[in-house]
Motif scaffolding. Structure first.
Motif, mmCIF file in Angstrom:
data_model
loop_
_atom_site.group_PDB
_atom_site.id
_atom_site.type_symbol
_atom_site.label_atom_id
_atom_site.label_comp_id
_atom_site.label_asym_id
_atom_site.label_seq_id
_atom_site.Cartn_x
_atom_site.Cartn_y
_atom_site.Cartn_z
ATOM 1 N N PRO A 88 45.024 34.928 32.740
ATOM 2 C CA PRO A 88 44.237 35.194 33.609
ATOM 3 C C PRO A 88 43.585 36.414 33.292
ATOM 4 O O PRO A 88 44.113 37.445 32.521
ATOM 5 C CB PRO A 88 45.082 35.168 34.876
ATOM 6 N N TYR A 89 42.420 36.829 33.749
ATOM 7 C CA TYR A 89 41.669 38.153 33.570
ATOM 8 C C TYR A 89 41.885 38.952 34.625
ATOM 9 O O TYR A 89 42.125 38.546 35.954
ATOM 10 C CB TYR A 89 40.111 37.691 33.404
ATOM 11 N N GLU A 90 41.599 40.150 34.434
ATOM 12 C CA GLU A 90 41.704 41.297 35.546
ATOM 13 C C GLU A 90 40.787 42.133 35.271
ATOM 14 O O GLU A 90 40.757 42.935 34.045
ATOM 15 C CB GLU A 90 43.277 41.712 35.707
ATOM 16 N N ASP A 91 39.847 42.650 36.073
ATOM 17 C CA ASP A 91 39.018 43.855 35.876
ATOM 18 C C ASP A 91 39.632 45.168 35.969
ATOM 19 O O ASP A 91 40.746 45.450 36.397
ATOM 20 C CB ASP A 91 37.679 43.731 36.590
ATOM 21 N N TYR A 97 40.948 37.371 38.160
ATOM 22 C CA TYR A 97 40.192 36.081 37.771
ATOM 23 C C TYR A 97 40.774 34.834 37.190
ATOM 24 O O TYR A 97 41.702 35.312 36.499
ATOM 25 C CB TYR A 97 38.958 36.487 36.873
ATOM 26 N N LEU A 98 40.240 33.952 37.079
ATOM 27 C CA LEU A 98 40.903 32.655 36.812
ATOM 28 C C LEU A 98 41.050 32.650 34.907
ATOM 29 O O LEU A 98 40.106 33.257 34.569
ATOM 30 C CB LEU A 98 40.205 31.268 36.894
#
Length: 182
Positions: A88-91, A97-98
């Motif tokens: 998963p993504y992360e800002d 985020y997926l």
């Protein structure tokens, strides 16, 4: 068409655009500022995957159809082959985020005849695949989509798109004769 030269070019161009210092050149007209590189000294070089995800689209589709078909086709790969999905993504603000594919998806286009031949090759190689037929443009849900495909014999399917996942060389052989989507 052997995609190997493309892949080498892709790998080389990614590396060149991200790693190589620019050679001195003659002065030229001012241009718009370029986006800063996101690579740092600690970022590893681009990965060369042993597998490939490819989407093959019929070349007579309208733009909205190409986008629709591509999104439907790749939606079948991730749930079926979980190893193609990354983390998963992360800002920076910790918003999650997926996850997405861990590797590029190469999109090709071809004539109806080349698409039909690719379908025969993917079946003979028993590679994981997804299909989209022209009948699916007239349906509005998953149940009707499956019924539309089920009602037509394999050799009579009016294919407009095909997605395939597998070893690089196997996928290259499936999409032989197709060209990269413009």
């Amino acid at each position: 068409m052997n995609s190997e030269p493309f892949d080498e070019t892709l790998d080389a161009s990614l590396g060149a655009s991200l790693d190589a210092p620019s050679a001195p050149s003659a002065p030229s007209a001012p241009s718009a500022p370029s986006a800063p590189s996101v690579r740092s000294a600690s970022t590893p070089p681009p990965t060369r995957f042993d597998t490939k995800i490819a989407v093959l689209l019929r070349d007579d589709l309208a733009t909205w159809q190409r986008l629709n078909v591509t999104s439907f086709l790749v939606s079948g790969i991730g749930p079926t082959i979980p190893e193609v999905i990354g983390e998963p993504y992360e800002d920076a603000d910790k918003v999650a985020y997926l996850p997405m594919f861990r590797q590029p998806v190469l999109v090709f286009e071809a004539t109806k005849e080349v698409l039909k031949a690719a379908h025969a090759r993917v079946l003979s190689r028993a590679l994981p695949r997804a299909l989209f037929t022209s009948d699916l443009f007239a349906t509005g849900n998953d149940h009707d989509n499956r019924a539309a495909v089920r009602s037509v014999a394999t050799g009579e399917l009016d294919l407009v798109g095909l997605a395939v996942y597998g070893p690089r060389n196997g996928v290259d052989k499936v999409v032989k004769g197709a060209r990269m989507h413009p």
